[in-house]
Design an enzyme around this catalytic site. Structure first.
Site, PDB file in Angstrom:
ATOM      1  N   HIS A  34       0.856  -1.187   0.000  1.00 43.30           N
ATOM      2  CA  HIS A  34       0.000   0.000   0.000  1.00 43.30           C
ATOM      3  C   HIS A  34       0.894   1.240   0.000  1.00 43.30           C
ATOM      4  O   HIS A  34       2.135   1.126  -0.063  1.00 43.30           O
ATOM      5  CB  HIS A  34      -0.960  -0.026   1.205  1.00 43.30           C
ATOM      6  CG  HIS A  34      -0.283  -0.271   2.516  1.00 43.30           C
ATOM      7  ND1 HIS A  34       0.657   0.595   3.037  1.00 43.30           N
ATOM      8  CD2 HIS A  34      -0.386  -1.298   3.408  1.00 43.30           C
ATOM      9  CE1 HIS A  34       1.078   0.135   4.192  1.00 43.30           C
ATOM     10  NE2 HIS A  34       0.485  -1.032   4.450  1.00 43.30           N
ATOM     11  N   HIS A  37       4.108   1.257   2.011  1.00 42.31           N
ATOM     12  CA  HIS A  37       5.264   0.577   1.401  1.00 42.31           C
ATOM     13  C   HIS A  37       5.826   1.418   0.249  1.00 42.31           C
ATOM     14  O   HIS A  37       7.038   1.507   0.060  1.00 42.31           O
ATOM     15  CB  HIS A  37       4.853  -0.785   0.832  1.00 42.31           C
ATOM     16  CG  HIS A  37       4.302  -1.736   1.848  1.00 42.31           C
ATOM     17  ND1 HIS A  37       2.969  -2.082   1.900  1.00 42.31           N
ATOM     18  CD2 HIS A  37       4.895  -2.422   2.853  1.00 42.31           C
ATOM     19  CE1 HIS A  37       2.773  -2.937   2.886  1.00 42.31           C
ATOM     20  NE2 HIS A  37       3.920  -3.161   3.485  1.00 42.31           N
ATOM     21  N   GLN A  61       7.092 -15.346  12.203  1.00 42.20           N
ATOM     22  CA  GLN A  61       6.678 -14.233  13.060  1.00 42.20           C
ATOM     23  C   GLN A  61       5.199 -14.258  13.418  1.00 42.20           C
ATOM     24  O   GLN A  61       4.696 -13.317  14.018  1.00 42.20           O
ATOM     25  CB  GLN A  61       7.086 -12.893  12.452  1.00 42.20           C
ATOM     26  CG  GLN A  61       6.346 -12.490  11.178  1.00 42.20           C
ATOM     27  CD  GLN A  61       6.965 -11.270  10.532  1.00 42.20           C
ATOM     28  OE1 GLN A  61       8.006 -11.335   9.895  1.00 42.20           O
ATOM     29  NE2 GLN A  61       6.327 -10.115  10.677  1.00 42.20           N
ATOM     30  N   LYS A 148       7.834   3.657  10.367  1.00 37.64           N
ATOM     31  CA  LYS A 148       7.775   3.944  11.802  1.00 37.64           C
ATOM     32  C   LYS A 148       6.470   3.460  12.414  1.00 37.64           C
ATOM     33  O   LYS A 148       6.307   3.507  13.623  1.00 37.64           O
ATOM     34  CB  LYS A 148       7.945   5.456  12.040  1.00 37.64           C
ATOM     35  CG  LYS A 148       9.409   5.882  12.019  1.00 37.64           C
ATOM     36  CD  LYS A 148       9.575   7.382  12.062  1.00 37.64           C
ATOM     37  CE  LYS A 148       9.421   7.951  13.446  1.00 37.64           C
ATOM     38  NZ  LYS A 148       9.757   9.402  13.485  1.00 37.64           N
ATOM     39  N   VAL A 176       2.374   6.524   7.115  1.00 40.47           N
ATOM     40  CA  VAL A 176       1.471   7.075   6.097  1.00 40.47           C
ATOM     41  C   VAL A 176       0.046   6.795   6.555  1.00 40.47           C
ATOM     42  O   VAL A 176      -0.268   5.662   6.961  1.00 40.47           O
ATOM     43  CB  VAL A 176       1.740   6.457   4.705  1.00 40.47           C
ATOM     44  CG1 VAL A 176       0.781   7.014   3.669  1.00 40.47           C
ATOM     45  CG2 VAL A 176       3.187   6.727   4.290  1.00 40.47           C
ATOM     46  N   ARG A 187      -3.424  -5.029   7.396  1.00 37.23           N
ATOM     47  CA  ARG A 187      -4.482  -5.653   8.201  1.00 37.23           C
ATOM     48  C   ARG A 187      -5.765  -4.813   8.235  1.00 37.23           C
ATOM     49  O   ARG A 187      -6.793  -5.306   8.680  1.00 37.23           O
ATOM     50  CB  ARG A 187      -3.991  -5.928   9.623  1.00 37.23           C
ATOM     51  CG  ARG A 187      -2.970  -7.057   9.677  1.00 37.23           C
ATOM     52  CD  ARG A 187      -2.686  -7.543  11.087  1.00 37.23           C
ATOM     53  NE  ARG A 187      -1.956  -8.794  11.074  1.00 37.23           N
ATOM     54  CZ  ARG A 187      -0.624  -8.910  11.189  1.00 37.23           C
ATOM     55  NH1 ARG A 187       0.128  -7.830  11.323  1.00 37.23           N
ATOM     56  NH2 ARG A 187      -0.059 -10.109  11.178  1.00 37.23           N
TER      57      ARG A 187
HETATM   58  O1  PAF Z   1       7.051  -5.194   8.729  1.00 35.37           O
HETATM   59  C1  PAF Z   1       6.899  -6.225   8.058  1.00 35.37           C
HETATM   60  O2  PAF Z   1       6.180  -6.265   7.057  1.00 35.37           O
HETATM   61  C2  PAF Z   1       7.614  -7.498   8.486  1.00 35.37           C
HETATM   62  O3  PAF Z   1       7.656  -7.619   9.858  1.00 35.37           O
HETATM   63  C3  PAF Z   1       9.015  -7.649   7.866  1.00 35.37           C
HETATM   64  C4  PAF Z   1       9.958  -6.548   8.349  1.00 35.37           C
HETATM   65  C5  PAF Z   1       8.919  -7.591   6.352  1.00 35.37           C
HETATM   66  C6  PAF Z   1       9.621  -8.988   8.265  1.00 35.37           C
HETATM   67  O4  PAF Z   1       8.860 -10.052   7.800  1.00 35.37           O
END
Ligand code: PAF
Length: 283
Positions: A34, A37, A61, A148, A176, A187
């Site tokens: 989005h 990014h 994660q 951030k 943003v 999400r």
């Molecule tokens: O912020 C994210 O999208 C993820 O935590 C990252 C840094 C790409 C690691 O998978």
């Protein structure tokens, strides 16, 4: 735009690029790209010869009850966004070969990974630092760009880079927000229109806090109470935590200054959202 799916092939390519003296800017993502990014990609584009973006939904994660399988994976639109923003290399690792079948090595930034979001999501940051270090080793960036919005993640990655003497500059980029103030996040797609209205209270509470602080409030308790009152009365919103902390060690602060950050995590329905206010941006 070149697309790589294999770790070794990309690593060979980046080794070649480095020998030619080209600087590499890297944006690690989990896709569903989005405007947040895109702002990272644009900054990387301005400051580097080569821009590499990775899209990988990192299983390490996610907790067992989290949204790994339903996390959005709009590959075609991610590819188009990267092409349209002049990304040189898109890394789309294959989900079943990125990690070796018998992967055994993890990296953890102790303490910082266990507090705030780490308390609610045990193991989350260990998964993040492990994948980011592995991606850094494959991509060998000169500069890496992180939003951030995931403030704790940014602090932890900076600490890992410093502790392990990685020759990488980690750059935190501004949050943003959508037209209504909500922080952009992949999400947000999970929210129903009603939930989205409820979620607005999070960014609104930070805006109100910002106004109070800009007009001279110095007490963390006063600001905490203001945010707590606004959020605790909201139907269908459950506060996970509100923390007013130092922007380097994430420890609780009593007095507010530009090195303070206000972190919020809350559930709206079943969606967990995070947002924050770095006082550096308003003082
Ligand atoms: O912020 C994210 O999208 C993820 O935590 C990252 C840094 C790409 C690691 O998978």
């Amino acid at each position: 735009m070149l697309i790589y799916r294999n770790n070794l092939e990309l690593q060979n390519e980046t080794l070649k690029l480095k020998k030619t003296g080209k600087s590499i800017g890297f944006v690690a993502t989990m896709g569903a790209l989005h405007q947040g990014h895109i702002s990272l990609i644009e900054q990387a584009r301005k400051e580097n010869d080569i821009v590499i973006v990775s899209v990988f939904v990192n299983p390490l994660q996610f907790g067992p009850k989290e949204d790994f399988s339903k996390y959005p994976r709009p590959r075609e639109s991610d590819e188009n966004i990267c092409k349209d923003h002049n990304v040189d290399i898109l890394f789309l690792p294959e989900e079943d070969s990125f990690y070796l079948k018998d992967h055994k090595t993890y990296v953890t930034v102790e303490e910082l990974s266990e507090i705030h979001c780490g308390k609610t999501r045990p193991g989350h940051f260990k998964g993040v630092t492990t994948v980011v270090l592995k991606l850094f080793n494959i991509v060998e960036p000169d500069r890496a760009y992180f939003g951030k919005k995931d403030f704790q993640q940014l602090v932890i990655i900076k600490k890992m880079v410093a502790d392990l003497s990685l020759p990488i500059e980690v750059i935190g980029c501004p949050i943003v927000r959508d037209f209504d103030g909500i922080a952009l996040s992949s999400r947000n797609k999970y929210l129903s229109p009603e939930e989205r209205k409820t979620a607005l209270a999070i960014s609104q509470s930070l805006r109100e806090a910002a106004n109070r602080i800009a007009s001279g409030e110095k007490s963390a308790k006063v600001v905490y109470d203001l945010i707590f009152e606004k959020l605790s009365n909201k139907e269908n919103l459950k506060i996970d935590y509100i923390a007013i902390v130092d922007d380097y060690n994430l420890k609780t602060r009593e007095n507010l200054d530009k090195n303070t950050v206000i972190l919020i995590a809350a559930y709206v329905g079943s969606t967990r959202l995070i947002d924050n206010l770095h006082l550096e941006d308003i003082l």
